[in-house]
Design a protein around this motif. Structure first.
Motif, PDB file in Angstrom:
ATOM      1  N   ARG A   1      40.961 -16.873  -5.353  1.00 53.02           N
ATOM      2  CA  ARG A   1      40.985 -17.047  -3.897  1.00 53.02           C
ATOM      3  C   ARG A   1      42.325 -16.625  -3.327  1.00 53.02           C
ATOM      4  O   ARG A   1      43.369 -16.887  -3.909  1.00 53.02           O
ATOM      5  CB  ARG A   1      40.738 -18.501  -3.531  1.00 53.02           C
ATOM      6  CG  ARG A   1      39.347 -18.950  -3.837  1.00 53.02           C
ATOM      7  CD  ARG A   1      39.144 -20.342  -3.352  1.00 53.02           C
ATOM      8  NE  ARG A   1      37.792 -20.766  -3.656  1.00 53.02           N
ATOM      9  CZ  ARG A   1      37.298 -21.918  -3.278  1.00 53.02           C
ATOM     10  NH1 ARG A   1      38.029 -22.771  -2.613  1.00 53.02           N
ATOM     11  NH2 ARG A   1      36.071 -22.231  -3.567  1.00 53.02           N
ATOM     12  N   SER A   2      42.275 -16.027  -2.185  1.00 51.43           N
ATOM     13  CA  SER A   2      43.520 -15.672  -1.525  1.00 51.43           C
ATOM     14  C   SER A   2      43.947 -16.843  -0.639  1.00 51.43           C
ATOM     15  O   SER A   2      43.121 -17.623  -0.188  1.00 51.43           O
ATOM     16  CB  SER A   2      43.344 -14.414  -0.677  1.00 51.43           C
ATOM     17  OG  SER A   2      42.397 -14.649   0.337  1.00 51.43           O
ATOM     18  N   THR A   3      45.225 -16.978  -0.427  1.00 47.10           N
ATOM     19  CA  THR A   3      45.736 -18.025   0.451  1.00 47.10           C
ATOM     20  C   THR A   3      46.256 -17.383   1.715  1.00 47.10           C
ATOM     21  O   THR A   3      46.628 -16.218   1.737  1.00 47.10           O
ATOM     22  CB  THR A   3      46.860 -18.824  -0.227  1.00 47.10           C
ATOM     23  OG1 THR A   3      47.896 -17.918  -0.589  1.00 47.10           O
ATOM     24  CG2 THR A   3      46.340 -19.551  -1.458  1.00 47.10           C
ATOM     25  N   ARG A   4      46.283 -18.157   2.748  1.00 48.64           N
ATOM     26  CA  ARG A   4      46.696 -17.644   4.041  1.00 48.64           C
ATOM     27  C   ARG A   4      47.770 -18.566   4.596  1.00 48.64           C
ATOM     28  O   ARG A   4      47.632 -19.776   4.560  1.00 48.64           O
ATOM     29  CB  ARG A   4      45.490 -17.637   4.965  1.00 48.64           C
ATOM     30  CG  ARG A   4      45.699 -16.998   6.266  1.00 48.64           C
ATOM     31  CD  ARG A   4      44.378 -16.916   6.971  1.00 48.64           C
ATOM     32  NE  ARG A   4      44.617 -17.012   8.394  1.00 48.64           N
ATOM     33  CZ  ARG A   4      43.698 -17.243   9.285  1.00 48.64           C
ATOM     34  NH1 ARG A   4      42.466 -17.411   8.895  1.00 48.64           N
ATOM     35  NH2 ARG A   4      43.998 -17.308  10.547  1.00 48.64           N
TER      36      ARG A   4
END
Length: 68
Positions: A20-23
């Motif tokens: 998952r990418s984080t923002r």
């Protein structure tokens, strides 16, 4: 309703092949103040809950009243 589940209450999972990418999100000054206040309230509640759980309450027997 399919499967006997109510609309809006379906459980599902999403499989991702990549991590998952984080923002990064920056809060406004009002948002930061709100977050601080919420953290303080949650901390106080947790402390109070711990106190209730570790304290033995001495509750007297209820008073009985007789008529006559």
């Amino acid at each position: 309703m399919p499967g006997g589940k109510k609309a809006g209450l379906r459980n599902y999972s999403v499989r991702r092949s990549s991590p998952r990418s984080t923002r990064v999100v920056r809060l406004s000054d009002m948002g930061q103040a709100f977050l601080r206040d919420c953290a303080e309230v949650v901390g106080r509640f947790a402390s109070l809950l711990h106190e209730f759980r570790t304290t033995r309450w001495m509750v007297p027997a209820p008073a009985t009243f007789s008529r006559g």
